[in-house]
Design a protein around this motif. Structure first.
Motif, mmCIF file in Angstrom:
data_model
loop_
_atom_site.group_PDB
_atom_site.id
_atom_site.type_symbol
_atom_site.label_atom_id
_atom_site.label_comp_id
_atom_site.label_asym_id
_atom_site.label_seq_id
_atom_site.Cartn_x
_atom_site.Cartn_y
_atom_site.Cartn_z
ATOM 1 N N PRO A 208 0.634 -1.213 -0.102
ATOM 2 C CA PRO A 208 -0.113 -0.163 -0.025
ATOM 3 C C PRO A 208 0.869 1.405 0.132
ATOM 4 N N MET A 209 2.128 1.213 0.467
ATOM 5 C CA MET A 209 2.883 2.574 0.494
ATOM 6 C C MET A 209 3.669 2.589 -0.608
ATOM 7 N N GLU A 210 3.569 1.819 -1.501
ATOM 8 C CA GLU A 210 4.441 1.889 -2.744
ATOM 9 C C GLU A 210 3.660 2.656 -3.762
ATOM 10 N N THR A 211 3.986 3.879 -3.957
ATOM 11 C CA THR A 211 3.339 4.746 -4.780
ATOM 12 C C THR A 211 3.658 4.944 -6.339
ATOM 13 N N LYS A 212 4.660 4.211 -6.615
ATOM 14 C CA LYS A 212 4.750 3.982 -8.300
ATOM 15 C C LYS A 212 4.210 3.079 -8.529
ATOM 16 N N PRO A 213 3.429 3.046 -10.070
ATOM 17 C CA PRO A 213 2.826 2.006 -10.451
ATOM 18 C C PRO A 213 3.329 0.593 -10.649
ATOM 19 N N ALA A 214 2.591 -0.208 -10.571
ATOM 20 C CA ALA A 214 2.996 -1.771 -10.908
ATOM 21 C C ALA A 214 3.137 -1.887 -12.288
ATOM 22 N N PRO A 215 4.090 -2.633 -12.690
ATOM 23 C CA PRO A 215 4.163 -3.020 -14.124
ATOM 24 C C PRO A 215 2.879 -3.593 -14.754
ATOM 25 N N ALA A 216 2.741 -3.241 -15.944
ATOM 26 C CA ALA A 216 1.574 -3.959 -16.500
ATOM 27 C C ALA A 216 1.806 -4.640 -17.848
ATOM 28 N N PRO A 217 1.412 -5.936 -18.433
ATOM 29 C CA PRO A 217 1.824 -6.430 -19.805
ATOM 30 C C PRO A 217 1.282 -5.253 -20.639
ATOM 31 N N ARG A 218 2.277 -5.213 -21.521
ATOM 32 C CA ARG A 218 1.961 -4.655 -22.811
ATOM 33 C C ARG A 218 0.888 -5.048 -23.720
ATOM 34 N N GLU A 219 0.892 -6.363 -23.659
ATOM 35 C CA GLU A 219 -0.032 -7.238 -24.718
ATOM 36 C C GLU A 219 -0.560 -8.382 -23.852
ATOM 37 N N VAL A 220 -1.978 -8.399 -23.889
ATOM 38 C CA VAL A 220 -2.605 -9.714 -23.472
ATOM 39 C C VAL A 220 -2.811 -10.791 -24.341
ATOM 40 N N GLU A 221 -2.558 -11.854 -24.141
ATOM 41 C CA GLU A 221 -2.763 -13.109 -25.296
ATOM 42 C C GLU A 221 -4.184 -13.487 -25.057
ATOM 43 N N VAL A 222 -4.769 -13.497 -26.126
ATOM 44 C CA VAL A 222 -6.370 -13.925 -26.230
ATOM 45 C C VAL A 222 -6.401 -14.966 -27.188
ATOM 46 N N VAL A 223 -7.236 -15.758 -26.901
ATOM 47 C CA VAL A 223 -7.607 -17.039 -27.843
ATOM 48 C C VAL A 223 -9.035 -17.229 -28.145
ATOM 49 N N ILE A 384 -13.956 -3.749 -18.749
ATOM 50 C CA ILE A 384 -14.854 -4.568 -19.582
ATOM 51 C C ILE A 384 -15.270 -5.705 -19.030
ATOM 52 N N LEU A 385 -14.308 -6.410 -18.242
ATOM 53 C CA LEU A 385 -14.318 -7.612 -17.583
ATOM 54 C C LEU A 385 -15.414 -7.823 -16.439
ATOM 55 N N THR A 386 -15.435 -6.699 -15.641
ATOM 56 C CA THR A 386 -16.229 -6.749 -14.342
ATOM 57 C C THR A 386 -16.653 -5.362 -13.977
ATOM 58 N N PRO A 387 -17.928 -5.278 -13.529
ATOM 59 C CA PRO A 387 -18.242 -3.873 -13.000
ATOM 60 C C PRO A 387 -17.766 -3.560 -11.597
ATOM 61 N N ASN A 388 -17.116 -4.419 -11.272
ATOM 62 C CA ASN A 388 -16.647 -4.367 -9.628
ATOM 63 C C ASN A 388 -15.158 -4.389 -9.808
ATOM 64 N N TYR A 389 -14.377 -3.690 -10.434
ATOM 65 C CA TYR A 389 -12.991 -3.659 -10.468
ATOM 66 C C TYR A 389 -12.289 -2.337 -9.483
ATOM 67 N N TYR A 390 -11.583 -2.819 -8.532
ATOM 68 C CA TYR A 390 -11.193 -1.729 -7.610
ATOM 69 C C TYR A 390 -9.564 -1.444 -7.435
ATOM 70 N N ILE A 391 -8.762 -0.644 -7.429
ATOM 71 C CA ILE A 391 -7.543 -0.537 -7.206
ATOM 72 C C ILE A 391 -7.194 0.431 -6.148
ATOM 73 N N LEU A 392 -6.270 -0.008 -5.013
ATOM 74 C CA LEU A 392 -6.156 0.714 -3.936
ATOM 75 C C LEU A 392 -5.413 2.103 -4.396
ATOM 76 N N ASN A 393 -5.891 3.132 -3.605
ATOM 77 C CA ASN A 393 -5.142 4.430 -3.338
ATOM 78 C C ASN A 393 -3.853 4.239 -2.521
ATOM 79 N N ARG A 394 -2.825 4.258 -3.299
ATOM 80 C CA ARG A 394 -1.641 4.064 -2.494
ATOM 81 C C ARG A 394 -1.139 5.306 -1.800
ATOM 82 N N SER A 395 -0.721 5.220 -0.530
ATOM 83 C CA SER A 395 -0.134 6.162 0.135
ATOM 84 C C SER A 395 0.979 5.870 1.287
#
Length: 416
Positions: A208-223, A384-395
């Motif tokens: 929670p105290m890490e304020t820099k954004p976590a790395p996210a995959p540039r591409e997501v494989e979809v089949v 688009i996947l879920t109406p209940n997606y939440y991300i912590l406000n880090r501080s």
């Protein structure tokens, strides 16, 4: 004559004051979604778990599927009062007399595992926001259970026009499905559905105290796994997540996360190593990751924390029970323990206060009326996947309490 004038003026003043207090939320404040404490939603001791699953019939008409999972043994319907309503905002007041009471003859099904209600509702064209709410009161001790779901609003990209069901025709109300288990899909407006598979694995979130954004995959494989007919059972054999749609040109669909047979419990020693990241130092976790014998390394790790074999067993049991609850409560396209809410739940335990706004979920730890309480705010993000997606406000302000909880875990003194 004078007395009547004074009495009349006093009545007018009192009425105005009461109106002000109600409007301002002080004194005689009324219950709203923003003020209702929904802590039983995440309690480890809840007796029921209600859900609302909307199936779209038309743009403004929905079939509300309301399965209520039975968590206690052999619950009696008359021990509970069941209510539902449709709200036009998160700050709209509601009271029992404004809600629709659901009686036993309203049950569509009463199975060993569920009370199940259905209600068809119509949202007026001019209404910009609509939230379905179910409320259940345990008449034995007064506990109140709530669950709400947005039907129309800024975070909703659409609800599917089909439903997914278990073999007994009760709606699929979990956030995960065991690999190779079957679901039955039903629709009055689609002959076939399209299935897209995402074999993606996700890393655990930053603290929670890490304020820099976590790395996210540039591409997501979809089949694209093609289409399949409705009204026939369908299995999901691969581990990852699926997105089911009746119209691939729309944003409407159903997310199904597939998991191993052991889920929501831990399955392998490698998984266990991953999961202790929240209470380990970086050096400890790297050593566990590099160990050739994960079981032996973990045994040494737990004993090293507690210096006592029995205390280590208790610590292991409690920690992975938290992981199990996080998986049950917060799995979406990620395993529950890997979500922000799952991370906080694992380390901090069940919150003492849970409130919702349209754009956020707020957890409180400590006395709700105390200045020493601490809040974790999870921002709601359109997904688009879920109406209940939440991300912590880090501080960085969250760091002292976070480290305090980790210290309690590592000393074997964490107790929920």
């Amino acid at each position: 004559m004078t007395t009547n004038k004074i009495s009349s003026k006093f009545h007018l003043f009192f009425t105005s004051l009461l109106t002000f207090l109600l409007a301002s939320g002080s004194g005689f404040s009324q219950q709203t979604l923003e003020t209702t404490n929904q802590t039983l939603r995440y309690s480890r001791y809840s007796r029921l778990s209600p859900k609302i699953i909307p199936v779209k019939i038309s743009e403004r008409t929905f079939l509300l599927q309301m399965p209520v999972e039975k968590l206690e043994d052999n619950p009696v319907f008359d021990d509970y009062e069941f209510y539902f309503t449709i709200l036009s905002s998160y700050n709209q007041a509601f009271q029992n007399e404004n809600l629709t009471r659901l009686q036993e003859n309203d049950l569509k099904k009463n199975t060993a595992n569920h009370f199940y209600f259905e209600q068809r509702i119509q949202i007026p064209e001019e209404q910009e926001e609509a939230i379905a709410l179910i409320k259940i009161v345990d008449t034995r001790q007064g506990d109140e259970y709530y669950y709400h779901m947005d039907l129309v609003g800024p975070f909703i990209l659409g609800h599917p026009n089909f439903g997914a069901y278990y073999g007994n025709d009760v709606p699929f109300d979990q956030s995960f499905l065991i690999q190779e288990e079957a679901l039955l899909f039903k629709s009055n407006s689609a002959v076939s559905l399209n299935r897209f598979f995402y074999p993606t694995e996700f890393a655990s979130p930053f603290p929670p105290m890490e304020t820099k954004p976590a790395p996210a995959p540039r591409e997501v494989e979809v089949v694209n796994q093609g289409d399949f007919l409705v009204n026939t059972p369908r299995t999901f054999d691969e581990k990852g997540y699926y997105f089911i749609q009746s119209d691939t040109n729309s944003t409407e669909g159903l997310l199904i996360k597939t998991v191993s047979q052991a889920f929501p419990r831990v399955e392998t020693w490698e998984d266990m190593v991953d999961m202790v990241v929240y209470i380990s130092t970086r050096r400890e976790h790297e050593a566990l990751m590099e160990a050739s014998d994960k079981k032996k390394a973990l045994d040494q790790y737990w004993i090293g924390l507690t210096k006592d074999e029995e205390a280590a067993k208790t610590l292991i049991r409690e920690y992975f029970r938290q992981i199990e609850f996080a998986n049950i409560l917060f799995t979406d396209f990620k395993e529950g323990w890997k979500t922000d809410r799952g991370m906080v739940y694992t380390v901090m335990g069940p919150p003492t206060g849970v409130t919702f706004r349209q754009n956020a979920e707020i957890w409180t730890y400590g006395d709700l009326n105390s200045n020493s309480k601490i809040n974790f705010t999870f921002a709601r993000v359109k997904n688009i996947l879920t109406p209940n997606y939440y991300i912590l406000n880090r501080s960085r302000a969250l760091q002292p309490e976070w480290f305090k909880s980790i210290t309690l875990w590592r000393s074997g003194r964490m107790d929920f």
